[in-house]
Write a protein that holds these residues in place. Sequence first.
Motif, PDB file in Angstrom:
ATOM      1  N   SER A  30       0.804  -1.227   0.000  1.00 33.95           N
ATOM      2  CA  SER A  30       0.000   0.000   0.000  1.00 33.95           C
ATOM      3  C   SER A  30       0.835   1.274   0.000  1.00 33.95           C
ATOM      4  O   SER A  30       0.287   2.369  -0.048  1.00 33.95           O
ATOM      5  CB  SER A  30      -0.925   0.022   1.227  1.00 33.95           C
ATOM      6  N   ALA A  31       2.153   1.139   0.084  1.00 33.34           N
ATOM      7  CA  ALA A  31       3.030   2.307   0.093  1.00 33.34           C
ATOM      8  C   ALA A  31       3.955   2.227  -1.113  1.00 33.34           C
ATOM      9  O   ALA A  31       4.458   1.158  -1.449  1.00 33.34           O
ATOM     10  CB  ALA A  31       3.852   2.354   1.381  1.00 33.34           C
ATOM     11  N   ASP A  32       4.160   3.374  -1.775  1.00 29.57           N
ATOM     12  CA  ASP A  32       5.082   3.351  -2.904  1.00 29.57           C
ATOM     13  C   ASP A  32       6.482   3.752  -2.443  1.00 29.57           C
ATOM     14  O   ASP A  32       6.704   4.109  -1.286  1.00 29.57           O
ATOM     15  CB  ASP A  32       4.580   4.241  -4.051  1.00 29.57           C
ATOM     16  N   ILE A  33       7.445   3.687  -3.352  1.00 30.74           N
ATOM     17  CA  ILE A  33       8.842   3.898  -2.993  1.00 30.74           C
ATOM     18  C   ILE A  33       9.085   5.331  -2.536  1.00 30.74           C
ATOM     19  O   ILE A  33       9.806   5.565  -1.547  1.00 30.74           O
ATOM     20  CB  ILE A  33       9.757   3.541  -4.172  1.00 30.74           C
ATOM     21  N   GLU A  34       8.505   6.296  -3.197  1.00 37.22           N
ATOM     22  CA  GLU A  34       8.688   7.699  -2.797  1.00 37.22           C
ATOM     23  C   GLU A  34       8.157   7.930  -1.383  1.00 37.22           C
ATOM     24  O   GLU A  34       8.808   8.593  -0.561  1.00 37.22           O
ATOM     25  CB  GLU A  34       7.985   8.627  -3.785  1.00 37.22           C
ATOM     26  N   GLU A  35       6.976   7.377  -1.094  1.00 35.58           N
ATOM     27  CA  GLU A  35       6.422   7.493   0.261  1.00 35.58           C
ATOM     28  C   GLU A  35       7.338   6.811   1.282  1.00 35.58           C
ATOM     29  O   GLU A  35       7.547   7.313   2.388  1.00 35.58           O
ATOM     30  CB  GLU A  35       5.039   6.846   0.318  1.00 35.58           C
ATOM     31  N   ALA A  36       7.886   5.672   0.888  1.00 30.68           N
ATOM     32  CA  ALA A  36       8.734   4.907   1.805  1.00 30.68           C
ATOM     33  C   ALA A  36       9.979   5.703   2.185  1.00 30.68           C
ATOM     34  O   ALA A  36      10.376   5.721   3.356  1.00 30.68           O
ATOM     35  CB  ALA A  36       9.131   3.579   1.175  1.00 30.68           C
ATOM     36  N   VAL A  39       9.014   8.300   4.693  1.00 27.82           N
ATOM     37  CA  VAL A  39       8.897   7.713   6.037  1.00 27.82           C
ATOM     38  C   VAL A  39      10.279   7.467   6.621  1.00 27.82           C
ATOM     39  O   VAL A  39      10.537   7.769   7.792  1.00 27.82           O
ATOM     40  CB  VAL A  39       8.075   6.408   5.986  1.00 27.82           C
ATOM     41  N   GLN A  40      11.192   6.933   5.823  1.00 30.33           N
ATOM     42  CA  GLN A  40      12.552   6.700   6.293  1.00 30.33           C
ATOM     43  C   GLN A  40      13.181   8.009   6.784  1.00 30.33           C
ATOM     44  O   GLN A  40      13.818   8.036   7.851  1.00 30.33           O
ATOM     45  CB  GLN A  40      13.417   6.118   5.172  1.00 30.33           C
ATOM     46  N   HIS A  41      12.993   9.078   6.043  1.00 28.26           N
ATOM     47  CA  HIS A  41      13.543  10.383   6.438  1.00 28.26           C
ATOM     48  C   HIS A  41      12.981  10.817   7.790  1.00 28.26           C
ATOM     49  O   HIS A  41      13.724  11.297   8.662  1.00 28.26           O
ATOM     50  CB  HIS A  41      13.216  11.422   5.359  1.00 28.26           C
ATOM     51  N   ALA A  42      11.681  10.657   7.979  1.00 25.79           N
ATOM     52  CA  ALA A  42      11.057  11.022   9.254  1.00 25.79           C
ATOM     53  C   ALA A  42      11.569  10.151  10.396  1.00 25.79           C
ATOM     54  O   ALA A  42      11.843  10.644  11.501  1.00 25.79           O
ATOM     55  CB  ALA A  42       9.535  10.916   9.133  1.00 25.79           C
ATOM     56  N   VAL A  43      11.696   8.856  10.138  1.00 29.21           N
ATOM     57  CA  VAL A  43      12.199   7.926  11.161  1.00 29.21           C
ATOM     58  C   VAL A  43      13.622   8.298  11.553  1.00 29.21           C
ATOM     59  O   VAL A  43      13.959   8.370  12.754  1.00 29.21           O
ATOM     60  CB  VAL A  43      12.124   6.477  10.638  1.00 29.21           C
ATOM     61  N   ALA A 154       8.927  -1.291  -0.138  1.00 31.62           N
ATOM     62  CA  ALA A 154       8.554  -0.050   0.536  1.00 31.62           C
ATOM     63  C   ALA A 154       8.736  -0.144   2.049  1.00 31.62           C
ATOM     64  O   ALA A 154       9.315   0.756   2.671  1.00 31.62           O
ATOM     65  CB  ALA A 154       7.117   0.335   0.197  1.00 31.62           C
ATOM     66  N   LEU A 155       8.276  -1.218   2.656  1.00 28.98           N
ATOM     67  CA  LEU A 155       8.391  -1.329   4.109  1.00 28.98           C
ATOM     68  C   LEU A 155       9.827  -1.572   4.545  1.00 28.98           C
ATOM     69  O   LEU A 155      10.236  -1.138   5.622  1.00 28.98           O
ATOM     70  CB  LEU A 155       7.471  -2.424   4.638  1.00 28.98           C
ATOM     71  N   VAL A 156      10.612  -2.263   3.724  1.00 32.15           N
ATOM     72  CA  VAL A 156      12.036  -2.413   4.029  1.00 32.15           C
ATOM     73  C   VAL A 156      12.718  -1.053   4.012  1.00 32.15           C
ATOM     74  O   VAL A 156      13.483  -0.695   4.913  1.00 32.15           O
ATOM     75  CB  VAL A 156      12.707  -3.377   3.037  1.00 32.15           C
ATOM     76  N   ILE A 157      12.441  -0.260   2.997  1.00 35.49           N
ATOM     77  CA  ILE A 157      13.023   1.083   2.887  1.00 35.49           C
ATOM     78  C   ILE A 157      12.587   1.952   4.057  1.00 35.49           C
ATOM     79  O   ILE A 157      13.407   2.659   4.660  1.00 35.49           O
ATOM     80  CB  ILE A 157      12.612   1.723   1.545  1.00 35.49           C
ATOM     81  N   ALA A 158      11.319   1.918   4.407  1.00 39.12           N
ATOM     82  CA  ALA A 158      10.816   2.767   5.493  1.00 39.12           C
ATOM     83  C   ALA A 158      11.529   2.474   6.804  1.00 39.12           C
ATOM     84  O   ALA A 158      11.804   3.388   7.594  1.00 39.12           O
ATOM     85  CB  ALA A 158       9.304   2.555   5.650  1.00 39.12           C
ATOM     86  N   ASP A 159      11.880   1.217   7.039  1.00 42.84           N
ATOM     87  CA  ASP A 159      12.596   0.800   8.248  1.00 42.84           C
ATOM     88  C   ASP A 159      14.108   0.958   8.047  1.00 42.84           C
ATOM     89  O   ASP A 159      14.895   0.085   8.406  1.00 42.84           O
ATOM     90  CB  ASP A 159      12.239  -0.650   8.580  1.00 42.84           C
ATOM     91  N   ASN A 160      14.502   2.080   7.474  1.00 39.45           N
ATOM     92  CA  ASN A 160      15.911   2.407   7.215  1.00 39.45           C
ATOM     93  C   ASN A 160      16.638   1.294   6.478  1.00 39.45           C
ATOM     94  O   ASN A 160      17.795   0.969   6.774  1.00 39.45           O
ATOM     95  CB  ASN A 160      16.659   2.747   8.513  1.00 39.45           C
TER      96      ASN A 160
END
Length: 257
Positions: A30-36, A39-43, A154-160
């Motif tokens: 449900s999340a695309d790469i740009e969004e991910a 999220v990574q930046h915010a994390v 996407a979720l892998v990227i979001a989790d740094n």
Amino acid sequence: MLNMDTLADAILAARLDEKMPAPTEQWIGSADIEEAYSVQHAVLGEIERRRGARIIGRKVGCTNQSARDLLGLDGPFHGALLSHTALASPARIARSDYPFIVLEPEFALRLGAPLGPAGAPHTAESVADAVDAVLPALEIVSSCHADWTRTGPALVIADNGSSYGWVYGEPVINWDLETLMNARVTLQVNGAEVATGHAGNVDGGPLGVLAWLADRVPLPEGTFISTGTTTKVHFGEQGDRVEARFGPFGTVSVGIT
């Protein structure tokens, strides 16, 4: 539409408040790469604020086919190396501090000059002069997700990028491309060899990985770049003594207590 701020909050609660695993299944697909990356930046910003950490470099993941096969991905991604989880070799870590531990032997590069998208497109040849040192390294990979192998990129990227730590060896300043590309890597666990590889096992070699990253991210002078696993990964357990040997580029080791 699922809220990306809520995803960032879930990852932060897992990473910083030990609320593992993060309830992130609803974001799978449900999340695309740009969004991910947003999220990574915010994390990363919140980790820097709460842990007093700073970004000292970047990691690039899935830079060879075996790593992509493990996670079901079709290309590389990047995350950050953080000062508070960067450990000089020989290092010691606790198994209980991580949901699981995957160790990846990686060539790392230190930049003596900045690189970035303004100079794109980069090639392995064009970035070589910006590298002032090569280091042996082990990346500590883990995840806040319940099943990291099925989350998708996407979720892998979001989790740094699943980067939870980095063990580094001594920098080698006198290096050349031929020696680097021909360097053999061996991974030993408790004195027994468990995997072998070489610098060419990552896409285009370590400098090819750097070129890919420099096309996408500003990289200041002094930045470290860990360029992806050169061998099969090792799932670490308590009591393991893991050592990666990089030929003329030295050795790096970590013990798991």
